[in-house]
Design an enzyme around this catalytic site. Structure first.
Site, PDB file in Angstrom:
ATOM      1  N   CYS A  63       0.749  -1.629  -0.184  1.00 15.48           N
ATOM      2  CA  CYS A  63      -0.145   0.041  -0.088  1.00 15.48           C
ATOM      3  C   CYS A  63       0.807   1.623  -0.491  1.00 15.48           C
ATOM      4  O   CYS A  63       1.649   1.439   0.579  1.00 15.48           O
ATOM      5  CB  CYS A  63      -1.157   0.099   1.267  1.00 15.48           C
ATOM      6  SG  CYS A  63      -1.808   1.225   1.279  1.00 15.48           S
ATOM      7  N   CYS A  66       0.803   5.724   7.032  1.00 16.50           N
ATOM      8  CA  CYS A  66      -0.164   4.727   8.060  1.00 16.50           C
ATOM      9  C   CYS A  66       0.701   4.203   9.586  1.00 16.50           C
ATOM     10  O   CYS A  66       1.410   3.013   8.841  1.00 16.50           O
ATOM     11  CB  CYS A  66      -1.439   3.778   7.970  1.00 16.50           C
ATOM     12  SG  CYS A  66      -2.667   4.496   7.086  1.00 16.50           S
ATOM     13  N   CYS A  74       0.707   0.491  10.423  1.00 14.34           N
ATOM     14  CA  CYS A  74      -0.217  -0.702   9.503  1.00 14.34           C
ATOM     15  C   CYS A  74       0.923  -1.108   8.314  1.00 14.34           C
ATOM     16  O   CYS A  74       1.926  -0.854   8.220  1.00 14.34           O
ATOM     17  CB  CYS A  74      -0.529   0.141   8.245  1.00 14.34           C
ATOM     18  SG  CYS A  74      -1.729  -1.019   7.031  1.00 14.34           S
ATOM     19  N   CYS A 128     -16.639  -9.019   5.436  1.00 14.89           N
ATOM     20  CA  CYS A 128     -16.116  -8.256   5.120  1.00 14.89           C
ATOM     21  C   CYS A 128     -14.872  -8.590   4.214  1.00 14.89           C
ATOM     22  O   CYS A 128     -14.056  -9.029   5.307  1.00 14.89           O
ATOM     23  CB  CYS A 128     -15.165  -7.201   7.042  1.00 14.89           C
ATOM     24  SG  CYS A 128     -17.036  -6.861   7.989  1.00 14.89           S
ATOM     25  N   CYS A 173     -19.408  -6.486   3.663  1.00 17.76           N
ATOM     26  CA  CYS A 173     -18.757  -5.005   4.389  1.00 17.76           C
ATOM     27  C   CYS A 173     -17.214  -4.505   3.496  1.00 17.76           C
ATOM     28  O   CYS A 173     -16.899  -5.644   2.907  1.00 17.76           O
ATOM     29  CB  CYS A 173     -18.637  -5.016   5.404  1.00 17.76           C
ATOM     30  SG  CYS A 173     -17.898  -3.563   6.492  1.00 17.76           S
ATOM     31  N   CYS A 207     -19.528   1.539   8.684  1.00 16.20           N
ATOM     32  CA  CYS A 207     -18.585   1.505   9.550  1.00 16.20           C
ATOM     33  C   CYS A 207     -17.983   2.277   9.672  1.00 16.20           C
ATOM     34  O   CYS A 207     -16.763   2.642   9.134  1.00 16.20           O
ATOM     35  CB  CYS A 207     -18.346   0.099   9.366  1.00 16.20           C
ATOM     36  SG  CYS A 207     -16.977  -0.547  10.094  1.00 16.20           S
ATOM     37  N   ARG A 238     -18.120  -1.928  17.812  1.00 14.73           N
ATOM     38  CA  ARG A 238     -16.914  -3.420  17.717  1.00 14.73           C
ATOM     39  C   ARG A 238     -15.758  -3.830  18.428  1.00 14.73           C
ATOM     40  O   ARG A 238     -14.850  -2.682  18.178  1.00 14.73           O
ATOM     41  CB  ARG A 238     -16.862  -3.988  16.263  1.00 14.73           C
ATOM     42  CG  ARG A 238     -16.069  -5.198  16.012  1.00 14.73           C
ATOM     43  CD  ARG A 238     -15.994  -5.413  14.231  1.00 14.73           C
ATOM     44  NE  ARG A 238     -17.010  -5.386  13.698  1.00 14.73           N
ATOM     45  CZ  ARG A 238     -18.173  -4.791  12.455  1.00 14.73           C
ATOM     46  NH1 ARG A 238     -16.816  -3.953  12.109  1.00 14.73           N
ATOM     47  NH2 ARG A 238     -18.758  -4.813  12.003  1.00 14.73           N
TER      48      ARG A 238
HETATM   49  N1  SAM Z   1      -6.687   0.530   3.187  1.00 18.03           N
HETATM   50  C1  SAM Z   1      -7.962   0.817   3.189  1.00 18.03           C
HETATM   51  C2  SAM Z   1      -7.802   2.286   5.056  1.00 18.03           C
HETATM   52  O1  SAM Z   1      -7.145   2.478   5.371  1.00 18.03           O
HETATM   53  O2  SAM Z   1      -8.731   2.807   4.212  1.00 18.03           O
HETATM   54  C3  SAM Z   1      -8.308   0.000   4.520  1.00 18.03           C
HETATM   55  C4  SAM Z   1      -7.857  -1.587   5.296  1.00 18.03           C
HETATM   56  S1  SAM Z   1      -7.210  -0.889   6.497  1.00 18.03           S
HETATM   57  C5  SAM Z   1      -5.547  -2.367   7.065  1.00 18.03           C
HETATM   58  C6  SAM Z   1      -8.566  -0.292   7.757  1.00 18.03           C
HETATM   59  C7  SAM Z   1      -8.252  -0.157   8.968  1.00 18.03           C
HETATM   60  O3  SAM Z   1      -7.280  -1.336   9.672  1.00 18.03           O
HETATM   61  C8  SAM Z   1      -7.464   1.204   9.457  1.00 18.03           C
HETATM   62  O4  SAM Z   1      -7.945   1.948   8.821  1.00 18.03           O
HETATM   63  C9  SAM Z   1      -7.144   1.135  11.156  1.00 18.03           C
HETATM   64  O5  SAM Z   1      -7.749   1.509  11.760  1.00 18.03           O
HETATM   65  C10 SAM Z   1      -7.060  -0.429  11.208  1.00 18.03           C
HETATM   66  N2  SAM Z   1      -5.009  -0.796  10.992  1.00 18.03           N
HETATM   67  C11 SAM Z   1      -5.099  -0.985  10.140  1.00 18.03           C
HETATM   68  N3  SAM Z   1      -3.630  -1.509  11.409  1.00 18.03           N
HETATM   69  C12 SAM Z   1      -4.068  -1.767  12.262  1.00 18.03           C
HETATM   70  C13 SAM Z   1      -3.323  -2.416  13.434  1.00 18.03           C
HETATM   71  N4  SAM Z   1      -1.785  -2.918  13.391  1.00 18.03           N
HETATM   72  N5  SAM Z   1      -3.317  -2.028  15.016  1.00 18.03           N
HETATM   73  C14 SAM Z   1      -4.669  -1.456  15.019  1.00 18.03           C
HETATM   74  N6  SAM Z   1      -5.784  -1.489  13.832  1.00 18.03           N
HETATM   75  C15 SAM Z   1      -4.832  -1.311  12.660  1.00 18.03           C
HETATM   76 FE1  SF4 Z   2      -2.615   1.102   3.396  1.00 14.17          FE
HETATM   77 FE2  SF4 Z   2      -2.941   0.123   5.897  1.00 14.17          FE
HETATM   78 FE3  SF4 Z   2      -3.045   2.778   5.947  1.00 14.17          FE
HETATM   79 FE4  SF4 Z   2      -4.603   1.563   5.124  1.00 14.17          FE
HETATM   80  S1  SF4 Z   2      -3.877   1.463   6.621  1.00 14.17           S
HETATM   81  S2  SF4 Z   2      -4.305   2.782   3.511  1.00 14.17           S
HETATM   82  S3  SF4 Z   2      -4.090  -0.554   3.968  1.00 14.17           S
HETATM   83  S4  SF4 Z   2      -1.702   1.895   5.325  1.00 14.17           S
END
Ligand code: SAM
Ligand code: SF4
Ligand code: DTB
Length: 352
Positions: free
Chosen positions: A69, A73, A76, A113, A144, A204, A276
């Site tokens: 990606c 973030c 992530c 989901c 979802c 959500c 949730r």
């Molecule tokens: N890429 C898309 C986005 O960010 O909108 C969808 C997938 S993203 C992985 C969905 C959510 O997973 C993120 O917004 C975050 O809140 C949660 N998430 C991701 N990594 C995480 C982690 N290590 N611990 C807790 N929540 C996490």
């Molecule tokens: Fe990409 Fe992870 Fe951020 Fe979703 S949460 S936009 S998968 S880096």
């Protein structure tokens, strides 16, 4: 009439004047500051106005496109900027996704989901995700997706395909946000939520705690969510999963009671929404799960894996449900039952 396509619970709560969208930060911080027992009592009381306290909604999660990606973030494991050793997988074939959806249905999930590690979907991806939505709906499951940012046109296309929910998190307070993500703004996220709602899908949206933020930031996140024009029907509260290689890998522990407080405050502020208990359950013991359910959490992700990180085994969840007298919630009805169970939907209590 339900023009915003919100749940019947939200409509009922709105009619009772029980849904507020004007929370000040001070009010939210005052909830966080309550003695723990007073906060949990208040949350459990509110919970019983709109929900059966002994039912928990069960969703299954599948990563339909994993890793690589472009976003940054800091929590992530799927960002291409961090070396987390994750195996990258391109968009799954529709039939493979449906195979997983059938297995999820067989294991008792009512919602399926699908998550993709995208900044936003490309136009060429849309026919594939549309086919996934249609296939999942045909199986009788609620659908979802979480695919990143959406334009209004993309949201409309997903809604037309029959997508029930779209997940897009605000993640944290506007003030702390820049410490965690720089490649998309808070405003971008609010716009996507607006497009999802505008397309008539259920929203959500929640966030992550334990990222080094202050209590004021947790209050700020919940304030933002509750002050949206409509409360999200589903509010995931994630506890940070610290993944090696991400900038937050060495973040300190959050006081577990602070996590429970966050659930309870979310329950009080968004009384008709499913809250949730989301990522981070693998590190929580049974007592912590039980406290979270008592504080008003009434939805979980079920199955051994979240998107890329482990989750408790389904057997362990079912065993705990049995010991606590909790049953998985049946698929949500679109309208209020003819005779809502007064024990769990008490209009006079809601008004008081
Ligand atoms: N890429 C898309 C986005 O960010 O909108 C969808 C997938 S993203 C992985 C969905 C959510 O997973 C993120 O917004 C975050 O809140 C949660 N998430 C991701 N990594 C995480 C982690 N290590 N611990 C807790 N929540 C996490
Ligand atoms: Fe990409 Fe992870 Fe951020 Fe979703 S949460 S936009 S998968 S880096
Ligand atoms: C949400 O709020 N939590 C889920 C879901 N929405 C998509 C994702 C949690 C991901 C945890 C880290 C991982 O497994 O990659």
């Amino acid at each position: 009439m339900n023009t915003a396509n919100t749940s019947w619970r939200q409509d009922a709560a709105a009619q009772q004047g029980d849904l507020r969208h004007d929370w000040s930060r001070e009010e939210v911080e005052a909830l966080f500051a309550l003695p723990f027992n007073d906060l949990l009592f208040q949350a459990q009381t509110v919970h019983r106005r709109y929900f059966d306290p002994n039912q928990v909604q069960v969703s299954t999660l599948l990563s339909i496109k994993t890793g690589a990606c472009p976003e940054d973030c800091a929590y992530c494991p799927q960002s291409t900027r961090y070396d987390t050793g994750l195996e990258v997988e391109k968009l799954m074939e529709v039939e493979k996704v449906l195979e997983q959806a059938r297995a999820a249905r067989a294991s008792g999930a009512t919602r399926f989901c699908m998550g993709a590690a995208w900044r936003s979907p490309k136009q060429r991806d849309m026919p594939h995700v549309v086919a996934m939505v249609k296939g999942v709906r045909e199986l009788g499951l609620e659908s979802c997706m979480t695919l990143g940012m959406l334009t209004q046109e993309q949201a409309d296309e997903l809604a037309t395909a029959g997508l029930d929910y779209y997940n897009h998190n605000l993640d944290t307070s506007p003030e702390y946000y820049g410490d965690v993500i720089t490649t998309r703004t808070y405003q971008d996220r609010l716009e996507t939520l607006d497009h999802v709602r505008g397309a008539g899908m259920k929203v959500c949206s929640g966030g992550i705690v334990g990222m080094g933020e202050q209590q004021a930031d947790r209050a700020g996140l919940l304030q933002q969510l509750a002050n949206l024009p409509h409360h999200p029907e589903s509010v995931p509260i994630n506890m940070l999963v610290r993944v090696e290689g991400t900038p937050l890998e060495n973040e300190g522990d959050l006081d577990p009671f602070e996590f429970i407080r966050t659930i309870a405050v979310a329950r009080i502020m968004m009384p008709a929404s499913h809250v949730r208990l989301s990522a981070g359950r693998e590190e929580m013991n049974e007592q912590m799960h039980a406290l979270a359910y008592f504080a008003g959490a009434n939805s979980i992700f079920y199955g051994e894996k979240l998107l890329t990180t482990p989750n408790p085994r389904a057997n362990a969840d079912m065993d705990l449900f049995n010991r606590l007298g909790i049953e998985p919630e049946q698929r949500q009805v679109e309208r209020a039952p003819e005779n809502p169970n007064p024990q769990f939907y008490d209009a006079s209590a809601a008004a008081g």
